[in-house]
Design a protein around this motif. Structure first.
Motif, PDB file in Angstrom:
ATOM      1  N   ALA A  64      -3.624  32.646 -46.582  1.00 34.60           N
ATOM      2  CA  ALA A  64      -2.600  32.448 -45.557  1.00 34.60           C
ATOM      3  C   ALA A  64      -1.232  32.355 -46.220  1.00 34.60           C
ATOM      4  O   ALA A  64      -1.096  31.879 -47.348  1.00 34.60           O
ATOM      5  CB  ALA A  64      -2.881  31.182 -44.752  1.00 34.60           C
ATOM      6  N   ASP A  65      -0.230  32.836 -45.518  1.00 36.12           N
ATOM      7  CA  ASP A  65       1.145  32.779 -45.998  1.00 36.12           C
ATOM      8  C   ASP A  65       1.672  31.362 -45.800  1.00 36.12           C
ATOM      9  O   ASP A  65       1.613  30.809 -44.695  1.00 36.12           O
ATOM     10  CB  ASP A  65       1.983  33.790 -45.198  1.00 36.12           C
ATOM     11  CG  ASP A  65       3.417  33.873 -45.686  1.00 36.12           C
ATOM     12  OD1 ASP A  65       3.798  33.057 -46.545  1.00 36.12           O
ATOM     13  OD2 ASP A  65       4.148  34.757 -45.198  1.00 36.12           O
ATOM     14  N   ALA A  66       2.198  30.763 -46.876  1.00 37.17           N
ATOM     15  CA  ALA A  66       2.681  29.378 -46.795  1.00 37.17           C
ATOM     16  C   ALA A  66       3.782  29.227 -45.755  1.00 37.17           C
ATOM     17  O   ALA A  66       3.866  28.203 -45.061  1.00 37.17           O
ATOM     18  CB  ALA A  66       3.183  28.922 -48.164  1.00 37.17           C
ATOM     19  N   THR A  67       4.622  30.261 -45.598  1.00 37.61           N
ATOM     20  CA  THR A  67       5.697  30.169 -44.615  1.00 37.61           C
ATOM     21  C   THR A  67       5.162  30.161 -43.189  1.00 37.61           C
ATOM     22  O   THR A  67       5.805  29.647 -42.272  1.00 37.61           O
ATOM     23  CB  THR A  67       6.683  31.349 -44.776  1.00 37.61           C
ATOM     24  OG1 THR A  67       5.971  32.586 -44.642  1.00 37.61           O
ATOM     25  CG2 THR A  67       7.354  31.299 -46.135  1.00 37.61           C
ATOM     26  N   LYS A  90       4.646  26.567 -40.010  1.00 36.93           N
ATOM     27  CA  LYS A  90       5.037  26.630 -38.592  1.00 36.93           C
ATOM     28  C   LYS A  90       3.953  26.066 -37.669  1.00 36.93           C
ATOM     29  O   LYS A  90       4.192  25.893 -36.476  1.00 36.93           O
ATOM     30  CB  LYS A  90       5.311  28.082 -38.190  1.00 36.93           C
ATOM     31  CG  LYS A  90       6.528  28.714 -38.855  1.00 36.93           C
ATOM     32  CD  LYS A  90       7.822  28.124 -38.314  1.00 36.93           C
ATOM     33  CE  LYS A  90       9.028  28.854 -38.866  1.00 36.93           C
ATOM     34  NZ  LYS A  90       9.295  30.120 -38.194  1.00 36.93           N
ATOM     35  N   GLN A  91       2.763  25.798 -38.203  1.00 36.40           N
ATOM     36  CA  GLN A  91       1.669  25.320 -37.364  1.00 36.40           C
ATOM     37  C   GLN A  91       1.786  23.816 -37.141  1.00 36.40           C
ATOM     38  O   GLN A  91       1.081  23.020 -37.741  1.00 36.40           O
ATOM     39  CB  GLN A  91       0.325  25.688 -38.009  1.00 36.40           C
ATOM     40  CG  GLN A  91       0.107  27.186 -38.072  1.00 36.40           C
ATOM     41  CD  GLN A  91      -1.183  27.573 -38.773  1.00 36.40           C
ATOM     42  OE1 GLN A  91      -1.366  28.713 -39.168  1.00 36.40           O
ATOM     43  NE2 GLN A  91      -2.086  26.639 -38.935  1.00 36.40           N
ATOM     44  N   GLU A 126       8.650  33.201 -31.867  1.00 41.29           N
ATOM     45  CA  GLU A 126       9.363  32.815 -33.079  1.00 41.29           C
ATOM     46  C   GLU A 126       8.697  33.467 -34.291  1.00 41.29           C
ATOM     47  O   GLU A 126       7.484  33.650 -34.324  1.00 41.29           O
ATOM     48  CB  GLU A 126       9.347  31.289 -33.224  1.00 41.29           C
ATOM     49  CG  GLU A 126      10.119  30.775 -34.421  1.00 41.29           C
ATOM     50  CD  GLU A 126      10.108  29.261 -34.504  1.00 41.29           C
ATOM     51  OE1 GLU A 126      10.318  28.730 -35.607  1.00 41.29           O
ATOM     52  OE2 GLU A 126       9.874  28.608 -33.461  1.00 41.29           O
ATOM     53  N   ALA A 127       9.504  33.810 -35.273  1.00 45.57           N
ATOM     54  CA  ALA A 127       8.977  34.472 -36.471  1.00 45.57           C
ATOM     55  C   ALA A 127       7.882  33.636 -37.132  1.00 45.57           C
ATOM     56  O   ALA A 127       7.960  32.414 -37.192  1.00 45.57           O
ATOM     57  CB  ALA A 127      10.112  34.710 -37.470  1.00 45.57           C
ATOM     58  N   LYS A 128       6.850  34.322 -37.601  1.00 48.58           N
ATOM     59  CA  LYS A 128       5.746  33.735 -38.374  1.00 48.58           C
ATOM     60  C   LYS A 128       4.937  32.703 -37.582  1.00 48.58           C
ATOM     61  O   LYS A 128       4.431  31.735 -38.121  1.00 48.58           O
ATOM     62  CB  LYS A 128       6.273  33.104 -39.674  1.00 48.58           C
ATOM     63  CG  LYS A 128       6.984  34.112 -40.574  1.00 48.58           C
ATOM     64  CD  LYS A 128       7.368  33.506 -41.899  1.00 48.58           C
ATOM     65  CE  LYS A 128       8.141  34.493 -42.767  1.00 48.58           C
ATOM     66  NZ  LYS A 128       7.401  35.714 -43.077  1.00 48.58           N
ATOM     67  N   THR A 129       4.804  32.924 -36.270  1.00 44.68           N
ATOM     68  CA  THR A 129       3.970  32.039 -35.448  1.00 44.68           C
ATOM     69  C   THR A 129       2.880  32.799 -34.695  1.00 44.68           C
ATOM     70  O   THR A 129       2.048  32.183 -34.035  1.00 44.68           O
ATOM     71  CB  THR A 129       4.815  31.272 -34.410  1.00 44.68           C
ATOM     72  OG1 THR A 129       5.441  32.213 -33.521  1.00 44.68           O
ATOM     73  CG2 THR A 129       5.889  30.430 -35.086  1.00 44.68           C
ATOM     74  N   SER A 130       2.880  34.125 -34.781  1.00 44.27           N
ATOM     75  CA  SER A 130       1.947  34.914 -33.967  1.00 44.27           C
ATOM     76  C   SER A 130       0.491  34.663 -34.338  1.00 44.27           C
ATOM     77  O   SER A 130      -0.401  34.866 -33.522  1.00 44.27           O
ATOM     78  CB  SER A 130       2.260  36.408 -34.083  1.00 44.27           C
ATOM     79  OG  SER A 130       2.130  36.847 -35.422  1.00 44.27           O
ATOM     80  N   GLN A 131       0.248  34.190 -35.583  1.00 44.83           N
ATOM     81  CA  GLN A 131      -1.146  34.014 -36.009  1.00 44.83           C
ATOM     82  C   GLN A 131      -1.859  32.912 -35.237  1.00 44.83           C
ATOM     83  O   GLN A 131      -3.086  32.867 -35.193  1.00 44.83           O
ATOM     84  CB  GLN A 131      -1.227  33.725 -37.520  1.00 44.83           C
ATOM     85  CG  GLN A 131      -0.886  32.315 -37.952  1.00 44.83           C
ATOM     86  CD  GLN A 131       0.605  32.067 -38.090  1.00 44.83           C
ATOM     87  OE1 GLN A 131       1.415  32.879 -37.693  1.00 44.83           O
ATOM     88  NE2 GLN A 131       0.968  30.936 -38.652  1.00 44.83           N
ATOM     89  N   PHE A 132      -1.108  32.008 -34.581  1.00 45.92           N
ATOM     90  CA  PHE A 132      -1.778  30.965 -33.804  1.00 45.92           C
ATOM     91  C   PHE A 132      -1.231  30.828 -32.387  1.00 45.92           C
ATOM     92  O   PHE A 132      -1.821  30.132 -31.562  1.00 45.92           O
ATOM     93  CB  PHE A 132      -1.696  29.602 -34.528  1.00 45.92           C
ATOM     94  CG  PHE A 132      -0.325  28.979 -34.563  1.00 45.92           C
ATOM     95  CD1 PHE A 132      -0.003  27.936 -33.707  1.00 45.92           C
ATOM     96  CD2 PHE A 132       0.632  29.408 -35.455  1.00 45.92           C
ATOM     97  CE1 PHE A 132       1.248  27.350 -33.742  1.00 45.92           C
ATOM     98  CE2 PHE A 132       1.878  28.830 -35.510  1.00 45.92           C
ATOM     99  CZ  PHE A 132       2.192  27.794 -34.644  1.00 45.92           C
ATOM    100  N   LEU A 133      -0.137  31.499 -32.063  1.00 51.38           N
ATOM    101  CA  LEU A 133       0.413  31.409 -30.708  1.00 51.38           C
ATOM    102  C   LEU A 133       0.195  32.680 -29.894  1.00 51.38           C
ATOM    103  O   LEU A 133       0.473  32.700 -28.703  1.00 51.38           O
ATOM    104  CB  LEU A 133       1.917  31.113 -30.775  1.00 51.38           C
ATOM    105  CG  LEU A 133       2.315  29.716 -31.256  1.00 51.38           C
ATOM    106  CD1 LEU A 133       3.831  29.602 -31.324  1.00 51.38           C
ATOM    107  CD2 LEU A 133       1.760  28.635 -30.339  1.00 51.38           C
ATOM    108  N   GLN A 134      -0.316  33.735 -30.519  1.00 48.53           N
ATOM    109  CA  GLN A 134      -0.391  35.024 -29.839  1.00 48.53           C
ATOM    110  C   GLN A 134      -1.806  35.325 -29.357  1.00 48.53           C
ATOM    111  O   GLN A 134      -2.684  35.616 -30.155  1.00 48.53           O
ATOM    112  CB  GLN A 134       0.076  36.112 -30.807  1.00 48.53           C
ATOM    113  CG  GLN A 134       0.184  37.482 -30.175  1.00 48.53           C
ATOM    114  CD  GLN A 134       0.960  38.436 -31.049  1.00 48.53           C
ATOM    115  OE1 GLN A 134       2.130  38.676 -30.850  1.00 48.53           O
ATOM    116  NE2 GLN A 134       0.293  39.001 -32.031  1.00 48.53           N
TER     117      GLN A 134
END
Length: 327
Positions: free
Chosen positions: A59-62, A66-67, A280-288
């Motif tokens: 997983a990307d740390a950035t 955001k999680q 928001e950038a870098k949030t799609s992995q858990f909000l999409q």
């Protein structure tokens, strides 16, 4: 885990609410190269039935930063969050705070699909002359495509958009798409009982990924599907779908061309009747939510590819090279 507990204990000065570490746990937390025994792990699993051994996922740390609850709160209820965006076009019932028409709320995402990345097989060892590279002749196909999927909150699945890495369409591809009458095909129909569309948009891009031009093509295609979908709803005795509809997606660079933004804003007469919402950038992995839909699509493709290879080998004695035509 032990390091986090040790840091928390130190922060609270080992007072109320802290759990002291045993001498061995203290060693594990501060010394490098110290490992727990198998017996210790078995005891941990016995005390905590919800734990089990799993494979790590890179997983990307950035992204993982955001999680947190703040990002989720802002995503749904912030000044520019989902609720405010839906309210701005009248899709929230202000009395109940419920979505007025789930058919008008859509989500979209695309995912890359390597068509036949593993066709070279494993690398084998052989004897050779020192200093000279060994090569094995074979076919190499790195062709890729990306599949865009959209669905609404009523459960209706729109037809896919398939971006392929081609500069020109070929006769072989056209022949492939000309399916016989008995075969399942994309025939631009709306099936309200199955809650799906058999529309399909084929787009060619430089690398088989979404571009600003192909995304605009998708938006126009989605508009056409929603219009056809609405007509079928009326025929079935249900109210029509009104525009503008709402479309949530990630903030990939393909979403921000001047043409797209002008066509999707009220100031430009809302040409498409689509209100875009960007996560928001870098949030799609858990909000999409579309990730779950595209995952099913790719699993179906993988199963179909394996069956195709099996049948091809049975008939021709060798597995096929999977390209856009077979795809």
């Amino acid at each position: 885990m032990l390091k986090a507990r040790r840091a928390e204990n130190k922060k609270k000065k080992y007072g109320k609410g802290t759990v002291a570490l045993t001498p061995f746990e203290e060693r594990l937390a501060i010394e490098s190269g110290v490992e727990v025994s198998k017996r210790w792990l078995q005891g941990l699993a016995g005390r905590h039935p919800t734990l089990n051994k799993q494979k790590e996922r890179n997983a990307d740390a950035t992204r993982t930063k955001k999680q947190n609850e703040g990002v989720v709160e802002k995503h749904f209820f912030g000044e520019y969050g989902i609720q405010a965006s839906l309210e701005s076009i009248g899709l929230i019932d202000m009395t109940t705070k419920m979505i007025a028409d789930p058919r008008s709320v859509w989500w979209f995402d695309e995912m890359g699909q390597a068509l036949d990345a593993a066709n070279q097989g494993p690398r084998s060892s052989a004897w050779g002359i020192k200093g000279e590279k060994l090569e094995r002749a074979g076919t190499v196909n790195r062709e890729t495509a990306s599949i865009g999927m959209a669905f609404n909150l009523a459960g209706f699945l729109a037809g896919p958009q398939i971006n392929v890495g081609r500069e020109n369409w070929t006769c072989a591809l056209a022949d492939c798409l000309n399916a016989p009458p008995h075969a399942k095909s994309f025939d631009s129909q709306i099936y309200p009982l199955d809650m799906k569309s058999t529309y399909c948009l084929m787009s060619k891009t430089a690398n088989g990924v979404q571009t600003q031009e192909s995304f605009m093509m998708f938006l126009r295609g989605l508009r056409a599907q929603v219009v056809a979908y609405s007509k079928m709803e009326e025929i079935s005795g249900r109210p029509p779908i009104t525009f503008p509809i709402w479309l949530g997606t990630d903030n990939h660079t393909s979403r921000f061309s001047a043409e797209v933004l002008e066509a999707c804003t009220p100031m430009a007469a809302n040409e498409l009747g689509i209100r875009l919402f960007f996560e928001e950038a870098k949030t799609s992995q858990f909000l999409q939510p579309p990730d779950q839909v595209t995952k099913l699509c790719h699993q179906a493709y993988t199963r179909g590819k394996k069956l195709y290879q099996k049948l091809h080998k049975k008939v021709y004695g060798a597995e096929a090279k999977i390209t856009i035509v077979e795809f």
